[in-house]
Design a protein around this motif. Structure first.
Motif, PDB file in Angstrom:
ATOM      1  N   LEU A 450      44.853  40.647  40.917  1.00 36.01           N
ATOM      2  CA  LEU A 450      43.409  40.594  40.777  1.00 36.01           C
ATOM      3  C   LEU A 450      43.006  40.455  39.309  1.00 36.01           C
ATOM      4  O   LEU A 450      42.048  39.735  38.977  1.00 36.01           O
ATOM      5  CB  LEU A 450      42.786  41.852  41.383  1.00 36.01           C
ATOM      6  CG  LEU A 450      41.279  41.827  41.629  1.00 36.01           C
ATOM      7  CD1 LEU A 450      40.886  40.672  42.533  1.00 36.01           C
ATOM      8  CD2 LEU A 450      40.826  43.147  42.232  1.00 36.01           C
ATOM      9  N   THR A 451      43.723  41.110  38.410  1.00 40.54           N
ATOM     10  CA  THR A 451      43.447  40.973  36.985  1.00 40.54           C
ATOM     11  C   THR A 451      43.627  39.524  36.534  1.00 40.54           C
ATOM     12  O   THR A 451      42.808  38.981  35.783  1.00 40.54           O
ATOM     13  CB  THR A 451      44.373  41.896  36.174  1.00 40.54           C
ATOM     14  OG1 THR A 451      44.124  43.257  36.547  1.00 40.54           O
ATOM     15  CG2 THR A 451      44.117  41.733  34.683  1.00 40.54           C
ATOM     16  N   GLN A 452      44.687  38.884  37.024  1.00 40.51           N
ATOM     17  CA  GLN A 452      44.928  37.487  36.678  1.00 40.51           C
ATOM     18  C   GLN A 452      43.843  36.575  37.263  1.00 40.51           C
ATOM     19  O   GLN A 452      43.366  35.645  36.612  1.00 40.51           O
ATOM     20  CB  GLN A 452      46.302  37.060  37.198  1.00 40.51           C
ATOM     21  CG  GLN A 452      46.709  35.642  36.795  1.00 40.51           C
ATOM     22  CD  GLN A 452      46.840  35.489  35.290  1.00 40.51           C
ATOM     23  OE1 GLN A 452      47.528  36.268  34.634  1.00 40.51           O
ATOM     24  NE2 GLN A 452      46.134  34.504  34.715  1.00 40.51           N
ATOM     25  N   ILE A 453      43.446  36.864  38.488  1.00 40.61           N
ATOM     26  CA  ILE A 453      42.406  36.063  39.139  1.00 40.61           C
ATOM     27  C   ILE A 453      41.104  36.159  38.353  1.00 40.61           C
ATOM     28  O   ILE A 453      40.444  35.143  38.085  1.00 40.61           O
ATOM     29  CB  ILE A 453      42.202  36.542  40.594  1.00 40.61           C
ATOM     30  CG1 ILE A 453      43.405  36.131  41.454  1.00 40.61           C
ATOM     31  CG2 ILE A 453      40.909  35.987  41.179  1.00 40.61           C
ATOM     32  CD1 ILE A 453      43.414  36.787  42.824  1.00 40.61           C
ATOM     33  N   GLU A 454      40.713  37.360  37.960  1.00 37.37           N
ATOM     34  CA  GLU A 454      39.472  37.544  37.201  1.00 37.37           C
ATOM     35  C   GLU A 454      39.527  36.797  35.868  1.00 37.37           C
ATOM     36  O   GLU A 454      38.551  36.165  35.457  1.00 37.37           O
ATOM     37  CB  GLU A 454      39.225  39.024  36.953  1.00 37.37           C
ATOM     38  CG  GLU A 454      38.771  39.792  38.172  1.00 37.37           C
ATOM     39  CD  GLU A 454      38.470  41.240  37.844  1.00 37.37           C
ATOM     40  OE1 GLU A 454      38.650  41.643  36.671  1.00 37.37           O
ATOM     41  OE2 GLU A 454      38.048  41.966  38.748  1.00 37.37           O
TER      42      GLU A 454
END
Length: 465
Positions: A450-454
């Motif tokens: 999720l951190t990478q997606i954001e």
């Protein structure tokens, strides 16, 4: 890579407490509706109007066929709405009054015969659910664009779930008391006038959402085809997993709520006497669930920063199932022990709901990242459909089971009929939670992903903005 001419991502705007409260109060409106429907609807039509349990169970299931079409359709419409107020907020403004009016209609007695009353039930309940969809799908979509930060969205979700749990407290503490106060000897009239009060409060709550919130993620230039959006949605594994867990989690609670009045009256032999202040056993049952739900919301808000959301859903399901089974094995007159166990069930339910709603907005970000499609309301419409489907299945279970085991309203029940009530109240709800827990084993959007997606989405929006 971004250069100094194309600066790195700035921190997302912090959302203030007033806006969080303003958004969260919207779920007080939907929570009051769903908790009141869940506790009184089946009882109103079967025990007070003398309709066949199986007929009402079938009605509740068939109306979900309408929702299966209208919920994603509303998501598609909301995602494509363009106005000076944004994509989702206008529906709070224009949908508030129809939402309130349609809920009251369900409990109006038009003075028809049994067949006419069944037609009235189909028509008014379908209308109420359509109004619910028209407001709550955009309301859920609004959460997805209120901030690009998963942490901010999770914080807003916690406020939302606090108000959702508070709605259960209102129904638990005041619901039965208001029904008695408004209705006197006419319980059906008391239910209708109590619903009218709930409708008025709900209209105010939805208008507060419109006034207090802001959409921060810019709308895309185009959304692509509707068919393409639907194809992406139904092939997204995380969406399927969370929807299944949410449907079954709500089914378990709804089946218990719908059969609770029957359990206390026909199995426990409760006469409605107050147990604590003016609260009888039925009110204690609902209130314990609600306070547990608030505790679960608070607990989940801290835990999801350190524990993967999928793991929290599994824990919540296990806690609910254990509490339901423990309640079943307690003596029927062990009121306070049952209340404490029901509190644990509420904690599990609170964790499930706050985490599941946060996961749906995470999935919307995942879909945008993977397929370059902003379809937040369509993705989040799954949460609305999951809640409504779970309530429908939960309300239908007592209808079919009690009809099959020989329940007859207003009479002493046979051992078979009492066992049917136990099935709907405890055994089936506990079993329903297991597949939802298993589904979470296949959820792959962890905190690292999720951190990478954001980060990737922020860079994309900066470059295209």
């Amino acid at each position: 890579m971004l250069t100094r001419e194309n600066p790195p991502n700035k921190q997302p705007e912090k959302i203030g407490v007033v806006e969080k409260l303003g958004y969260g109060v919207g779920d007080l409106a939907s929570g009051l509706y769903l908790n009141f429907f869940g506790f009184f609807l089946f009882y109103f039509f079967v025990d007070l109007r003398g309709m066949a349990p199986a007929a009402i169970g079938l009605m509740l299931l068939l109306t979900k066929l309408v929702d299966a079409v209208t919920d994603p359709m509303m998501g598609v419409i909301a995602d494509r709405t363009r106005s000076r107020w944004g994509r989702y907020r206008p529906y709070m403004l224009y949908g508030a009054i129809p939402f309130g009016f349609s809920g009251v209609l369900v409990f109006v007695d038009p003075g028809l015969g049994e067949t006419g009353m069944l037609v009235w039930a189909y028509a008014t309940y379908t209308l109420a659910m359509l109004a619910y969809t028209a407001v709550n799908v955009p309301y859920g979509g609004l959460l997805g664009v209120i901030s690009p930060s998963a942490r901010e969205r999770a914080s807003v979700t916690a406020y939302r779930m606090f108000f959702s749990a508070s709605s259960a407290i209102v129904i638990g503490v005041l619901g039965t008391a208001l029904v008695r106060w408004f209705g006197g000897d006419d319980e059906a009239a008391g239910i209708m006038w109590t619903m009218a009060c709930i409708a008025g409060l709900s209209v105010f709550c939805l208008l507060a959402v419109f006034a207090a919130t802001k959409e921060r993620i810019p709308e895309p230039a185009h959304n692509g085809s509707i068919g393409g959006d639907l194809k992406v949605l139904v092939t997204t594994g995380p969406w399927i997993a969370v929807a299944l867990a949410a449907i079954l989690g709500v089914t378990a609670i709804a089946s218990r709520q719908a059969s609770a009045l029957f359990f206390f009256e026909y199995v426990a032999g409760d006469d409605g006497s107050p147990m604590f202040l003016f609260l009888d056993r039925r009110a204690l049952f609902l209130t314990a669930l609600a306070f547990g739900q608030i505790a679960g919301v608070i607990l989940a808000s801290g835990l999801q920063r350190h524990i993967e959301k999928a793991h929290l859903i599994i824990f919540a399901g296990g806690l609910k199932a254990a509490g339901i089974i423990a309640f079943y094995f307690l003596p029927v007159d062990a009121a306070w022990a049952q209340t404490m166990v029901q509190l644990c069930v509420g904690i599990g339910f609170g964790i499930l709901m706050v985490v599941a709603y946060a996961m749906f907005t995470d999935i919307a970000e995942y879909v945008d990242w993977r397929a370059n499609k902003q379809m937040t309301a369509l993705v989040v419409s799954a949460s609305i459909f999951a809640v409504k489907a779970g309530i429908a299945f939960g309300l239908a279970i007592p209808g079919f089971v009690m009809g099959w085991t020989g329940f007859v309203a207003g009479q002493d029940q046979s051992d078979s009929a009492k066992f049917g009530i136990d099935l709907a109240f405890a055994l089936i709800p506990a079993a329903a939670l297991v597949p939802g827990m298993i589904a979470m084993l296949f959820y792959r959007i962890d905190r690292k992903a999720l951190t990478q997606i954001e980060s990737d989405l922020a860079e994309r929006r900066l470059q295209t903005g």
